[in-house]
Design an enzyme around this catalytic site. Structure first.
Site, PDB file in Angstrom:
ATOM      1  N   ILE A 387       0.835  -1.208   0.000  1.00 42.08           N
ATOM      2  CA  ILE A 387       0.000   0.000   0.000  1.00 42.08           C
ATOM      3  C   ILE A 387       0.863   1.249   0.000  1.00 42.08           C
ATOM      4  O   ILE A 387       0.639   2.176  -0.799  1.00 42.08           O
ATOM      5  CB  ILE A 387      -0.953  -0.021   1.212  1.00 42.08           C
ATOM      6  CG1 ILE A 387      -1.963  -1.159   1.054  1.00 42.08           C
ATOM      7  CG2 ILE A 387      -1.672   1.317   1.355  1.00 42.08           C
ATOM      8  CD1 ILE A 387      -2.823  -1.403   2.275  1.00 42.08           C
ATOM      9  N   ASP A 406      10.951   2.644   6.356  1.00 42.64           N
ATOM     10  CA  ASP A 406      10.557   1.257   6.554  1.00 42.64           C
ATOM     11  C   ASP A 406      11.709   0.536   7.240  1.00 42.64           C
ATOM     12  O   ASP A 406      12.882   0.827   6.967  1.00 42.64           O
ATOM     13  CB  ASP A 406      10.232   0.582   5.215  1.00 42.64           C
ATOM     14  CG  ASP A 406       9.404  -0.687   5.395  1.00 42.64           C
ATOM     15  OD1 ASP A 406       8.261  -0.712   4.894  1.00 42.64           O
ATOM     16  OD2 ASP A 406       9.877  -1.639   6.033  1.00 42.64           O
ATOM     17  N   ASP A 489      -9.136   5.338  10.177  1.00 45.44           N
ATOM     18  CA  ASP A 489     -10.066   4.322   9.663  1.00 45.44           C
ATOM     19  C   ASP A 489     -10.060   3.065  10.526  1.00 45.44           C
ATOM     20  O   ASP A 489     -10.899   2.194  10.343  1.00 45.44           O
ATOM     21  CB  ASP A 489      -9.692   3.963   8.213  1.00 45.44           C
ATOM     22  CG  ASP A 489     -10.688   3.025   7.549  1.00 45.44           C
ATOM     23  OD1 ASP A 489     -11.901   3.317   7.611  1.00 45.44           O
ATOM     24  OD2 ASP A 489     -10.260   1.995   6.982  1.00 45.44           O
ATOM     25  N   GLU A 494     -13.088  -2.033  17.907  1.00 47.64           N
ATOM     26  CA  GLU A 494     -14.083  -1.746  16.885  1.00 47.64           C
ATOM     27  C   GLU A 494     -15.342  -2.552  17.163  1.00 47.64           C
ATOM     28  O   GLU A 494     -15.258  -3.712  17.579  1.00 47.64           O
ATOM     29  CB  GLU A 494     -13.536  -2.083  15.494  1.00 47.64           C
ATOM     30  CG  GLU A 494     -12.317  -1.239  15.123  1.00 47.64           C
ATOM     31  CD  GLU A 494     -11.730  -1.611  13.762  1.00 47.64           C
ATOM     32  OE1 GLU A 494     -12.233  -2.569  13.129  1.00 47.64           O
ATOM     33  OE2 GLU A 494     -10.768  -0.946  13.331  1.00 47.64           O
ATOM     34  N   HIS A 517     -13.500   1.552   9.406  1.00 54.81           N
ATOM     35  CA  HIS A 517     -12.642   0.485   8.860  1.00 54.81           C
ATOM     36  C   HIS A 517     -13.108   0.097   7.454  1.00 54.81           C
ATOM     37  O   HIS A 517     -13.389  -1.074   7.162  1.00 54.81           O
ATOM     38  CB  HIS A 517     -12.647  -0.727   9.777  1.00 54.81           C
ATOM     39  CG  HIS A 517     -11.409  -1.579   9.610  1.00 54.81           C
ATOM     40  ND1 HIS A 517     -10.844  -2.285  10.642  1.00 54.81           N
ATOM     41  CD2 HIS A 517     -10.623  -1.831   8.530  1.00 54.81           C
ATOM     42  CE1 HIS A 517      -9.783  -2.937  10.208  1.00 54.81           C
ATOM     43  NE2 HIS A 517      -9.635  -2.678   8.922  1.00 54.81           N
ATOM     44  N   ILE A 518     -13.142   1.072   6.567  1.00 52.80           N
ATOM     45  CA  ILE A 518     -13.637   0.850   5.204  1.00 52.80           C
ATOM     46  C   ILE A 518     -12.529   0.974   4.162  1.00 52.80           C
ATOM     47  O   ILE A 518     -12.807   1.083   2.969  1.00 52.80           O
ATOM     48  CB  ILE A 518     -14.776   1.839   4.863  1.00 52.80           C
ATOM     49  CG1 ILE A 518     -14.292   3.297   5.009  1.00 52.80           C
ATOM     50  CG2 ILE A 518     -16.009   1.567   5.719  1.00 52.80           C
ATOM     51  CD1 ILE A 518     -15.248   4.328   4.446  1.00 52.80           C
ATOM     52  N   GLY A 519     -11.268   0.929   4.619  1.00 55.20           N
ATOM     53  CA  GLY A 519     -10.170   1.086   3.668  1.00 55.20           C
ATOM     54  C   GLY A 519     -10.264   0.135   2.481  1.00 55.20           C
ATOM     55  O   GLY A 519     -10.035   0.511   1.342  1.00 55.20           O
ATOM     56  N   GLY A 520     -10.628  -1.121   2.756  1.00 56.12           N
ATOM     57  CA  GLY A 520     -10.761  -2.100   1.682  1.00 56.12           C
ATOM     58  C   GLY A 520     -12.196  -2.355   1.295  1.00 56.12           C
ATOM     59  O   GLY A 520     -12.478  -3.295   0.547  1.00 56.12           O
TER      60      GLY A 520
END
Length: 633
Positions: A387, A406, A489, A494, A517-520
């Site tokens: 991502i 990273d 998100d 949750e 939590h709608i990223g995907g």
């Protein structure tokens, strides 16, 4: 598998909707009425009459005569019908064709359908014309079908009973069929058992009267310990899908022949323990926790599918030690999360979370205070994986400068610049976005120290995992106006379902965009995930391939040559030698052998000749340090 010691019972098969997936007369009508203005209506009438007759709602003779009157078929339509029916043989019957050819002398097809199209279809399975008992058509001079031979006992009510009396078989008789007329053979005392065959259609009135229900022919062969193509009936593999993955997942598992149960929301530990017994495949998303206790209660679990990217909700080590392979979807929702992140950056930069509710309240607040273009601004990406790296490319395309950090060495894309430390990245970024994994070491990875290092007025995004951010520290940075805004998100806790209230201290803060939590959660991503994960799991179950498993040694196996032995064991010295000693002691010829290990388990796949002493199976199960063993064929 060896031949049974006792003679095989006589097997009497129905043809329509049992041997084949369809009803022959229905298909003949569809062919004969091509181009007819009332084709759909007439075919529907014929199918309704078929169902009424098969369910015992009307007499068979009445059903047959009414269907033939509507048919309008000619002898020339039989050739295309036969060609179509050959492609419509029931899947489990087709894959066990060798059984039919081996035991053809014990198999009869007794059908109220018609010999003209049944004989050519079953001939490919070794069933000879003298073992086909069926009606025959009558034709006029022009070849039009006018009806059926009234002298044939199968054209009448109770015809199958009379036919079995005439056959006078000298041994046990088992009947397999989908219709009420098949059950009547058992009711008349002419069959020892009646199996309701439901692979293609399940008629409640028939199922209720059956001695056994057969979802597939594999199940019949398995129950009677007869030779079969598969090592285990697929209908016995139970799938439990939680948290509402895309419908395509259920569709794929169902097409494979598995039993599928769905639960719309997540389950807590005790609820999952109560449901996990007998489950072979568990499908979850991010809410359900698969713990050691859950795995201890999972007596038949083979694989877990995470219909998402993250797998921190699963105890991967415990699953590995139990021989349970875990698969996720590392790429399927990448684009959806990237687009959400880019949208959040633009929305926050223009302070839309503040402006939008004011407009809905009737307040006109036209102001440029705190708003800016993202072109020329610096985006700091923390976590440069699938991502993060794709977001890097998209952000550059809209004019942003990109720096990233990273812990692993990653190939930088475009003009992105790598930072050696997080502390180097934070002071120079106008927007910081997190894309790190959910491993336990990342708990509160980003807290007050990191927020203090960010530029005053900078924006913060978390589309990674809820627990990687110290939420109270984020709330404090927003209240103090040190940060100019945030989009979140994912959250440490949750709600399990859409009916549960969402409680979080970020609610109500200025220029804060909160999403559930709608990223995907796009149609494209969810469908991709719902195809990717089941395909990986089915590959593992059917062939032993573990490619892209997140907790098993990854191995891409060649095409299976014969019988395949799958052996999962603790990674200790000498297990492979013990396996091979067992094979040698039983004179088993090895065609190919593959081994891969990780720090905890070894995964051995051995392809062997089909002919072998079946005591070897139990001997392999008893090899010291064995975790799981299964046979594939």
């Amino acid at each position: 598998m060896p031949n049974p010691a006792a003679p095989l019972p006589y097997l009497v098969f129905d043809f329509d909707s049992t041997f084949t997936q369809v009803e022959g007369l229905d298909e003949l009508a569809d062919i004969a009425l091509q181009g007819h203005p009332d084709q759909a209506a007439v075919v529907a009438q014929i199918r309704a009459l078929t169902d009424q007759g098969m369910a015992g709602e009307i007499g068979f003779q009445e059903s047959l005569s009414k269907r033939l009157a509507l048919l309008g078929a000619n002898e020339r339509h039989l050739a295309p019908l036969i060609a179509r029916l050959k492609t419509k043989v029931s899947e489990s019957i087709r894959r066990n064709g060798a059984f039919f050819r081996q035991f053809a002398d014990r198999i009869y097809v007794v059908s109220s359908g018609f010999r003209e199209f049944i004989e050519p279809v079953v001939a490919e399975f070794g069933i000879t014309p003298d073992h086909v008992l069926a009606n025959t058509f009558t034709f006029d001079a022009a070849g039009n079908i006018t009806g059926c031979d009234p002298a044939n006992v199968l054209s009448r009510d109770g015809g199958k009973i009379r036919q079995l009396v005439l056959l006078d078989l000298d041994g046990p008789v088992y009947v397999l069929g989908d219709g009420y007329t098949d059950y009547q053979i058992r009711e008349a005392g002419l069959a020892h058992r009646f199996y309701a065959y439901t692979e293609n259609v399940a008629r409640p009135t028939v199922v209720a009267r059956a001695d056994e229900v057969l979802p597939t022919f594999d199940e019949f062969l398995y129950q009677l310990k007869l030779p079969m193509t598969l090592s285990y009936p697929k209908n016995r593999i139970k799938v439990l899908l939680l948290e509402n993955p895309d419908a395509r997942a259920k569709e794929l598992f169902t097409q494979e022949g598995y039993q599928v149960e769905e639960v719309k929301g997540g389950l807590d530990e005790d609820e999952l323990i109560a449901r996990i017994e007998g489950v072979s495949i568990l499908g979850i998303r991010s809410k359900t926790q698969v713990t050691q206790r859950v795995l201890d209660a999972a007596n038949r679990l083979i694989s877990i599918g995470a219909f998402c990217i993250g797998t921190n909700q699963i105890d991967l080590t415990a699953a590995m030690k139990k021989g349970v392979a875990v698969f996720n979807a590392p790429f399927s929702n990448t684009r959806s999360v990237v687009e959400l992140a880019l949208g959040e950056i633009i929305v926050l930069a223009r302070r839309i979370p503040e402006k939008n509710p004011k407009m809905h309240a009737g307040e006109w607040d036209k102001s440029a205070n705190g708003s800016f273009e993202i072109r020329g601004k610096t985006l700091g990406i923390v976590g440069y994986g699938n991502i993060g790296s794709q977001l890097s490319v998209v952000a550059e395309a809209v004019g942003m400068k990109v720096v990233y950090f990273d812990v692993a060495e990653k190939l930088q894309l475009g003009n992105a610049v790598k930072c050696r430390t997080l502390e180097e990245l934070l002071p120079q970024a106008d927007v910081v976005t997190l894309h790190i994994d959910g491993r336990s070491e990342n708990q509160n990875f980003f807290g007050s120290t990191e927020f203090a290092l960010m530029k005053p007025g900078a924006l913060f995004l978390n589309n990674a995992r809820g627990h990687v951010v110290d939420v109270p520290a984020l709330a404090a940075a927003l209240r103090s106006r040190h940060l100019g805004g945030a989009a979140v998100d994912v959250f440490p806790y949750e709600p399990k379902t859409n009916h549960e209230s969402f409680e979080n201290e970020l609610r109500g803060l200025p220029n804060v965009l909160l999403t559930p939590h709608i990223g995907g959660s796009t149609a494209e991503a969810q469908r991709n995930i719902a195809e990717f994960v089941p395909e990986r799991i089915m590959q593992y179950i059917n062939t032993g391939n573990t490619q892209q498993s997140v907790n098993f040694p990854n191995i891409q196996l060649p095409t299976q040559q014969a019988h395949r032995l799958i052996h999962i064991h603790a990674n200790v010295p000498g297990v492979l030698a013990k396996i091979n000693n067992v094979l040698a002691a039983h004179h088993v010829n090895i065609l190919g052998q593959y081994l891969k290990t990780n720090e905890l388990i070894g995964y051995v796949i051995t392809d062997i000749n089909r002919e072998y002493d079946h005591d070897v199976i139990q001997a392999l199960r008893e090899v010291e340090h064995t975790i799981k063993f299964r046979v594939l064929y």
